[in-house]
Design a protein around this motif. Structure first.
Motif, PDB file in Angstrom:
ATOM      1  N   VAL A   1       0.881  -3.400  -6.219  1.00 48.10           N
ATOM      2  CA  VAL A   1       1.232  -2.210  -5.708  1.00 48.10           C
ATOM      3  C   VAL A   1      -0.399  -1.576  -5.773  1.00 48.10           C
ATOM      4  CG1 VAL A   1       2.177   0.312  -5.877  1.00 48.10           C
ATOM      5  CG2 VAL A   1       3.390  -1.894  -6.518  1.00 48.10           C
ATOM      6  N   TYR A   2      -0.717  -0.828  -4.602  1.00 50.12           N
ATOM      7  CA  TYR A   2      -1.993  -0.141  -4.436  1.00 50.12           C
ATOM      8  C   TYR A   2      -1.827   1.411  -4.106  1.00 50.12           C
ATOM      9  CZ  TYR A   2      -4.166  -4.774  -3.883  1.00 50.12           C
ATOM     10  OH  TYR A   2      -4.577  -6.013  -4.040  1.00 50.12           O
ATOM     11  N   GLY A   3      -2.448   2.115  -4.768  1.00 48.85           N
ATOM     12  CA  GLY A   3      -2.311   3.549  -4.702  1.00 48.85           C
ATOM     13  C   GLY A   3      -3.058   3.739  -3.589  1.00 48.85           C
ATOM     14  N   SER A   4      -2.942   5.147  -3.000  1.00 52.14           N
ATOM     15  CA  SER A   4      -3.756   5.619  -1.796  1.00 52.14           C
ATOM     16  C   SER A   4      -5.205   5.305  -2.029  1.00 52.14           C
ATOM     17  CB  SER A   4      -3.479   6.903  -1.516  1.00 52.14           C
ATOM     18  OG  SER A   4      -3.841   8.062  -2.354  1.00 52.14           O
TER      19      SER A   4
ATOM     20  N   VAL B   1       0.882  -1.126   0.027  1.00 51.35           N
ATOM     21  CA  VAL B   1      -0.078   0.076  -0.008  1.00 51.35           C
ATOM     22  C   VAL B   1       1.009   1.059   0.013  1.00 51.35           C
ATOM     23  CG1 VAL B   1      -2.143  -0.991   0.947  1.00 51.35           C
ATOM     24  CG2 VAL B   1      -0.238  -0.297   2.553  1.00 51.35           C
ATOM     25  N   THR B   2       0.243   2.344  -0.406  1.00 51.31           N
ATOM     26  CA  THR B   2       1.318   3.620  -0.606  1.00 51.31           C
ATOM     27  C   THR B   2       0.373   4.730  -0.122  1.00 51.31           C
ATOM     28  OG1 THR B   2       0.610   4.115  -2.772  1.00 51.31           O
ATOM     29  CG2 THR B   2       2.414   2.494  -2.732  1.00 51.31           C
ATOM     30  N   THR B   3       1.042   5.977   0.259  1.00 48.06           N
ATOM     31  CA  THR B   3       0.544   7.065   0.754  1.00 48.06           C
ATOM     32  C   THR B   3       0.526   8.010  -0.600  1.00 48.06           C
ATOM     33  OG1 THR B   3       2.702   8.084   1.175  1.00 48.06           O
ATOM     34  CG2 THR B   3       1.423   7.000   2.951  1.00 48.06           C
TER      35      THR B   3
ATOM     36  N   GLU C   1       1.690  -6.578   3.130  1.00 47.40           N
ATOM     37  CA  GLU C   1       2.885  -6.739   3.832  1.00 47.40           C
ATOM     38  C   GLU C   1       3.971  -5.768   3.908  1.00 47.40           C
ATOM     39  OE1 GLU C   1       1.338  -8.501   1.540  1.00 47.40           O
ATOM     40  OE2 GLU C   1       0.507 -10.488   2.787  1.00 47.40           O
ATOM     41  N   MET C   2       3.677  -4.643   3.086  1.00 48.56           N
ATOM     42  CA  MET C   2       4.765  -3.393   3.063  1.00 48.56           C
ATOM     43  C   MET C   2       3.845  -2.198   2.646  1.00 48.56           C
ATOM     44  SD  MET C   2       6.758  -4.055  -0.677  1.00 48.56           S
ATOM     45  CE  MET C   2       7.795  -5.511   0.190  1.00 48.56           C
ATOM     46  N   TYR C   3       4.527  -1.354   2.841  1.00 50.80           N
ATOM     47  CA  TYR C   3       4.100   0.110   2.322  1.00 50.80           C
ATOM     48  C   TYR C   3       5.090   1.160   1.941  1.00 50.80           C
ATOM     49  CZ  TYR C   3       5.268   2.739   6.424  1.00 50.80           C
ATOM     50  OH  TYR C   3       6.060   3.445   7.581  1.00 50.80           O
ATOM     51  N   HIS C   4       4.804   1.976   0.942  1.00 49.82           N
ATOM     52  CA  HIS C   4       5.618   3.311   0.780  1.00 49.82           C
ATOM     53  C   HIS C   4       5.284   4.409   1.154  1.00 49.82           C
ATOM     54  CE1 HIS C   4       8.126   5.694  -2.343  1.00 49.82           C
ATOM     55  NE2 HIS C   4       9.100   4.820  -1.741  1.00 49.82           N
TER      56      HIS C   4
END
Ligand code: CA
Length: 373
Positions: A84-87, A51-53, A106-109
């Motif tokens: 990868v998922y956008g916000s 997931v990402t901000t 499992e992870m984020y950016h």
């Protein structure tokens, strides 16, 4: 050519064919068995979520995540695929930290200053107003003891952090009100998040919360007098040059914002060593690419803004910067007063900053001041 020993021949063949099972079945002595580890022979497939901000495919930030996922897939021979998922696609931007902590992803950016509400110590690993620039931040984190502290802070949330890019020094922002003296800060309505916003308020301004999607209309309609965003590349894409009179520098509030790639600790620890190393080194690659993509693109877009608009480029007066810096020192005192972990990180951060500035008087700063291209 020297004849290869049987052992070396087997090792080379195994590497070339990618067949660890050949290595395993061909080895008989105890010494040879030592080089076969479960890390090499596992074929377990991992399907992870990041997931990402950032909005989906957001230039540099989101783009870098897609590149990272592709690299991990290639380096692991398809053993790990990351979606990868956008916000907002899986969780809202500001829930990325928590979602990864509990294992919903499992992870984020993202960037560590978003998590100041969880622990004020986190923000030292992103950017501190009037703090170190990108190069100095990287030196502190990678080679100056910063990374061990970052691991310690995030370990309490069951997370493992890695460097994941850097915006470089940002621009001071877009203003429709001229800043000629400290008096002009009073009543200034500006979109400026985080510590920069706190500092502005202490200096008499009003830090207004406006999301990226509403920035343009808020500035256009005069709801705010000013806004910071990132730098020429992203600011151009948002079209801010069409509605602001002045473009101020320097970006005192974000001198080099470090981005982060963060993994759930339990899931990371459960990975075989080679997969852990793939994530670590793909993150380093993402970090290098992201940082230099900003450097490569900002200069092109700075030029475009100058050519395509009437915006006036201005520098903040020294007495305004001095006022803001004084307010930042007060803010830091407050942060470290009520959090021992923040105090510990701050001591390492400030000690490194002081030393590295001594060197920069003779290196980057002197070079840029004395040498023109
Ligand atoms: Ca910014």
């Amino acid at each position: 050519m020297k004849k290869l020993s049987r052992k070396k021949f087997i090792q080379k063949t195994a590497l070339l064919t990618g067949s660890a099972s050949l290595l395993l079945s061909s080895c008989t002595s105890g010494e040879e068995k030592k080089i076969v580890t479960p890390n090499i022979i596992t074929n377990k497939k991992y399907r992870w979520r990041m997931v990402t901000t950032w909005p989906p495919n957001f230039p540099v930030f989101g783009e870098g995540c897609t590149r990272f996922a592709q690299m991990v897939s290639e380096m692991s021979g398809g053993r790990m695929e990351i979606k990868v998922y956008g916000s907002g696609e899986l969780v809202p931007a500001l829930e990325s930290f928590e979602a990864t902590r509990v294992g919903a992803a499992e992870m984020y950016h993202g960037a560590s200053y978003y998590w100041a509400g969880k622990d004020t110590a986190t923000q030292f690993f992103a950017s501190i107003p009037f703090g170190m620039n990108a190069q100095q931040m990287h030196a502190w984190i990678l080679n100056g003891g910063g990374y061990e502290l970052w691991r310690e802070v995030y370990d309490r949330f069951d997370l493992v952090p890695f460097l994941g890019g850097n915006s470089g020094v940002q621009m001071g922002g877009w203003f429709n009100k001229e800043i000629n003296s400290p008096e002009d800060i009073k009543g200034l309505k500006m979109r400026i998040p985080g510590l920069g916003g706190k500092v502005l308020e202490k200096a008499g301004g009003a830090a207004v919360l406006v999301s990226g999607g509403e920035l343009y209309t808020s500035l256009e309609r005069g709801v705010i007098d000013a806004t910071e965003w990132v730098g020429p590349y992203h600011d151009y894409l948002l079209g801010l040059y069409k509605i602001a009179k002045y473009y101020y520098a320097p970006g005192w509030h974000e001198p080099g914002s470090v981005l982060e790639l963060v993994v759930n600790k339990q899931m990371y620890n459960a990975l075989p060593l080679d997969m852990q190393k793939i994530i670590e080194h793909a993150a380093h690659s993402l970090h290098l690419w992201g940082f230099h993509e900003f450097e490569a693109k900002n200069n092109i877009y700075l030029d475009k803004i100058k050519r395509e608009s009437q915006v006036e480029f201005k520098l903040f007066p020294q007495d305004v910067l001095d006022l803001l810096r004084g307010k930042m020192d007060e803010t830091l005192e407050e942060i470290i007063a009520d959090n021992p972990m923040s105090k510990k990180v701050y001591e390492s951060f400030s000690q490194f900053a002081k030393q590295v500035r001594g060197w920069s008087e003779y290196s980057e700063k002197l070079y840029h001041n004395k040498i023109s291209f």
